[in-house]
Design an enzyme around this catalytic site. Structure first.
Site, short mmCIF file in Angstrom:
data_model
loop_
_atom_site.label_atom_id
_atom_site.label_comp_id
_atom_site.label_asym_id
_atom_site.label_seq_id
_atom_site.Cartn_x
_atom_site.Cartn_y
_atom_site.Cartn_z
N LYS A 197 0.77 -1.28 0.24
CA LYS A 197 -0.09 0.45 -0.21
C LYS A 197 0.55 1.29 -0.04
O LYS A 197 2.06 1.17 0.52
CB LYS A 197 -1.01 -0.54 1.52
CG LYS A 197 -2.25 0.80 1.18
CD LYS A 197 -2.66 -0.01 0.23
CE LYS A 197 -4.64 0.61 -0.03
NZ LYS A 197 -5.43 -0.14 -0.49
N TYR A 234 -21.98 5.88 -1.42
CA TYR A 234 -23.01 5.67 -2.67
C TYR A 234 -21.50 6.37 -4.19
O TYR A 234 -21.89 7.00 -4.60
CB TYR A 234 -23.88 6.98 -2.99
CG TYR A 234 -25.30 6.00 -4.00
CD1 TYR A 234 -25.73 4.69 -3.78
CD2 TYR A 234 -25.28 6.21 -4.86
CE1 TYR A 234 -27.01 4.06 -4.16
CE2 TYR A 234 -26.53 5.64 -6.28
CZ TYR A 234 -26.69 4.62 -5.73
OH TYR A 234 -27.97 4.41 -6.57
N GLY A 235 -20.35 6.06 -3.93
CA GLY A 235 -19.84 6.25 -3.84
C GLY A 235 -19.60 5.09 -5.42
O GLY A 235 -20.16 4.33 -5.69
N GLY A 237 -20.41 1.64 -3.91
CA GLY A 237 -22.19 1.72 -3.40
C GLY A 237 -22.85 1.57 -4.80
O GLY A 237 -24.01 0.75 -4.70
P1 NAD Z 1 -15.86 6.75 -2.98
O1 NAD Z 1 -15.16 7.62 -2.42
O2 NAD Z 1 -16.25 6.21 -4.14
O3 NAD Z 1 -17.73 6.72 -2.22
C1 NAD Z 1 -17.58 6.05 -0.83
C2 NAD Z 1 -18.76 6.76 -0.53
O4 NAD Z 1 -18.69 6.89 0.95
C3 NAD Z 1 -19.58 8.09 -0.76
O5 NAD Z 1 -20.48 8.05 -1.64
C4 NAD Z 1 -19.13 8.69 0.56
O6 NAD Z 1 -20.32 10.33 0.53
C5 NAD Z 1 -19.87 8.17 0.93
N1 NAD Z 1 -19.50 8.22 2.53
C6 NAD Z 1 -18.41 8.87 2.96
N2 NAD Z 1 -18.21 8.97 4.44
C7 NAD Z 1 -20.16 8.23 4.99
C8 NAD Z 1 -20.42 8.23 6.25
N3 NAD Z 1 -19.78 8.76 7.20
N4 NAD Z 1 -21.27 8.01 6.50
C9 NAD Z 1 -22.31 7.33 5.25
N5 NAD Z 1 -21.49 7.55 4.12
C10 NAD Z 1 -20.11 8.30 3.84
O7 NAD Z 1 -14.96 5.20 -2.32
P2 NAD Z 1 -15.33 3.49 -2.57
O8 NAD Z 1 -14.44 3.52 -4.44
O9 NAD Z 1 -16.81 4.01 -3.75
O10 NAD Z 1 -14.83 2.74 -1.77
C11 NAD Z 1 -15.94 2.55 -0.60
C12 NAD Z 1 -15.03 1.44 0.16
O11 NAD Z 1 -14.93 0.71 -0.67
C13 NAD Z 1 -13.61 2.29 0.85
O12 NAD Z 1 -13.88 1.57 2.38
C14 NAD Z 1 -12.93 1.08 -0.09
O13 NAD Z 1 -11.84 0.83 0.78
C15 NAD Z 1 -13.53 -0.43 -0.04
N6 NAD Z 1 -12.93 -0.11 -0.94
C16 NAD Z 1 -12.98 0.09 -3.08
C17 NAD Z 1 -12.88 -0.72 -3.64
C18 NAD Z 1 -12.98 -0.06 -5.95
O14 NAD Z 1 -12.17 -0.80 -5.44
N7 NAD Z 1 -13.25 1.22 -5.63
C19 NAD Z 1 -12.33 -1.93 -3.52
C20 NAD Z 1 -11.34 -2.58 -2.48
C21 NAD Z 1 -12.26 -1.95 -1.53
#
Ligand code: NAD
Length: 416
Positions: free
Chosen positions: A106, A219-220, A223
């Site tokens: 990482k 909802y990123g 989600g």
């Molecule tokens: P992102 O930044 O696209 O989306 C994050 C979402 O979480 C946004 O909708 C944001 O508004 C919301 N959020 C932030 N703080 C919040 C809170 N306190 N309460 C409710 N919602 C909140 O991120 P992502 O890529 O969708 O990743 C989301 C999770 O999945 C993270 O924990 C990330 O480590 C994990 N993850 C992502 C991937 C990937 O491929 N993108 C892979 C493995 C794990």
């Protein structure tokens, strides 16, 4: 007493628990508790106003016994070395449980990308690669996008690396734009991989997924794809979704297409017509079949775990559940699909990206997702079988599968 939430302390405690069940050799245990290599460095960046600002960066290669280290680079103002260490450890267990021939790594930079111009962001990204280039590579350590980094940043980093080594080397980084050797089907991969494990868990528990109810926090990228794919591919009724601004609920289900439209127009979940508002904390406690935390860490804690009513918790986020919540939810009989299994679809497709880069021949999205389904299904059942045979919960079982594999590679190499 409040819970100790230092992420690296949590990661080590989780390993300790698995080591005790496995009766892991103490020398092996001591070796696996620490990162093999870590780099701490400064990145001088020429800012638009002419002065030079010095950023601090990290790269941790936690363990590369099974293959080149693999893991994202985060740009975050609150980045700490312990967060990077913990995430590198989890990547080690994630690649092992997914059974891809990679190790765990990482990286991170302490910075607030929102305060940087595009030019400053590009110089910081290239600066990061310039410092670390001599210590990474397709057969050593392969970075990827993570928090606040994206395909454009990967493209700048790739270009910097190729300029330094003087040849094309697309496999040095994943999550690239398609035109530079990215993989088809990468964007939905994490959500889709998680839903394949939900499908398998539902079969185990005798839950019919078609018509089953689901709540999604976050909802990123992850989600929103989880909503779309749960509805389109599995006929799941998503009754509540949320983001950092709040949530919405409709017992009859929320249409993913309408919600995507809302996000395009308003950029946030609250305000969606045809639904009631719901807070993030109430969303987590809804009586649904499947709860998907897909936002940030530490959402299910000692405070709210007793109120969680979902039958399956699919941890698409990293570290959404604290150890105290874990114990309470397992006691209640909730089926948890632990994060490093549930969200390993992303790294699995990153591995497919490296494979395609190495033979310069690219698969279509259907092929990528078919192979993803095969890998996720095998990984899920390896963990479920381990949980059954050792009489442990699914998180410990995922550790047992992963630690066994890494320890075997370490042993075969003669390191311990
Ligand atoms: P992102 O930044 O696209 O989306 C994050 C979402 O979480 C946004 O909708 C944001 O508004 C919301 N959020 C932030 N703080 C919040 C809170 N306190 N309460 C409710 N919602 C909140 O991120 P992502 O890529 O969708 O990743 C989301 C999770 O999945 C993270 O924990 C990330 O480590 C994990 N993850 C992502 C991937 C990937 O491929 N993108 C892979 C493995 C794990």
């Amino acid at each position: 007493m409040s819970e100790n939430l230092n992420p690296f302390t949590i990661a080590q405690a989780q390993l300790d628990e698995a080591a005790a069940v496995l009766q892991l050799d103490p020398d092996m245990h001591a070796f696996l508790r620490e990162p093999m290599r870590e780099y701490h460095f400064t990145i001088p960046v020429k800012m638009d106003d002419g002065h030079t600002r010095t950023f601090r960066g990290f790269r941790v290669q936690y363990n590369d016994a099974c293959g080149p280290a693999k893991g994202g680079v985060r740009f975050h103002p609150d980045e700490t070395i312990d967060t990077v260490r913990a995430l590198a450890a989890w990547m080690t267990w994630k690649t092992a449980v997914a059974d891809v021939p990679l190790g765990g790594g990482k990286g991170g930079v302490i910075c607030n990308p929102r305060e940087l111009s595009q030019g400053e962001l590009e110089r910081l990204s290239r600066g990061y690669m310039r410092v670390i280039a001599r210590n990474i590579g397709p057969t050593r350590d392969v970075p990827a996008p993570d928090v606040n980094t994206n395909p454009q940043i990967m493209a700048w980093m790739l270009d910097e690396y190729e300029t330094i080594v003087g040849r094309h080397e697309p496999g040095v980084i994943t999550g690239k734009p398609l035109i530079l050797g990215g993989s088809a089907g990468r964007s939905p991969a994490t959500a889709l991989g998680g839903l394949f494990t939900v499908r398998e868990a539902a079969k185990l528990l005798g839950i019919e997924l078609r018509g089953a109810t689901c709540a999604i926090q976050g909802y990123g990228n992850v989600g929103s794809f989880a909503h779309k794919l749960a509805e389109e591919m599995f006929g799941v009724k998503v009754v509540a979704v949320s983001d950092e601004f709040g949530g919405v609920y409709n017992a009859d289900g929320l249409s993913a297409a309408a919600m995507f439209d809302q996000m395009r127009r308003a950029g946030r979940v609250p305000g969606f017509a045809d639904a009631e508002p719901i807070s993030n904390s109430d969303l987590l406690e809804l009586p649904v079949d499947v709860l998907i935390p897909a936002a940030i860490e530490h959402q299910l804690t000692g405070q709210n775990a007793a109120n969680i009513k979902a039958r399956i918790v699919a941890e698409l986020a990293n570290g959404p559940t604290t150890p105290e919540a874990d114990a309470i939810m397992y006691d209640k009989g909730i089926y948890i699909i632990p994060d490093f299994l549930c969200n390993s679809g992303g790294v699995t497709v990153s591995y497919f990206e490296m494979v395609q880069n190495s033979y310069q021949f690219y698969w279509d999205e259907t092929m990528v997702h078919k192979r993803l389904d095969e890998k996720m299904t095998i990984a899920f059942h390896a963990v479920a079988r381990m949980a059954e045979s050792k009489g442990v919960n699914t998180r410990v079982a995922a550790y047992l599968v992963a630690v066994n594999r890494v320890a075997e590679a370490v042993r075969m190499r003669g390191w311990v």
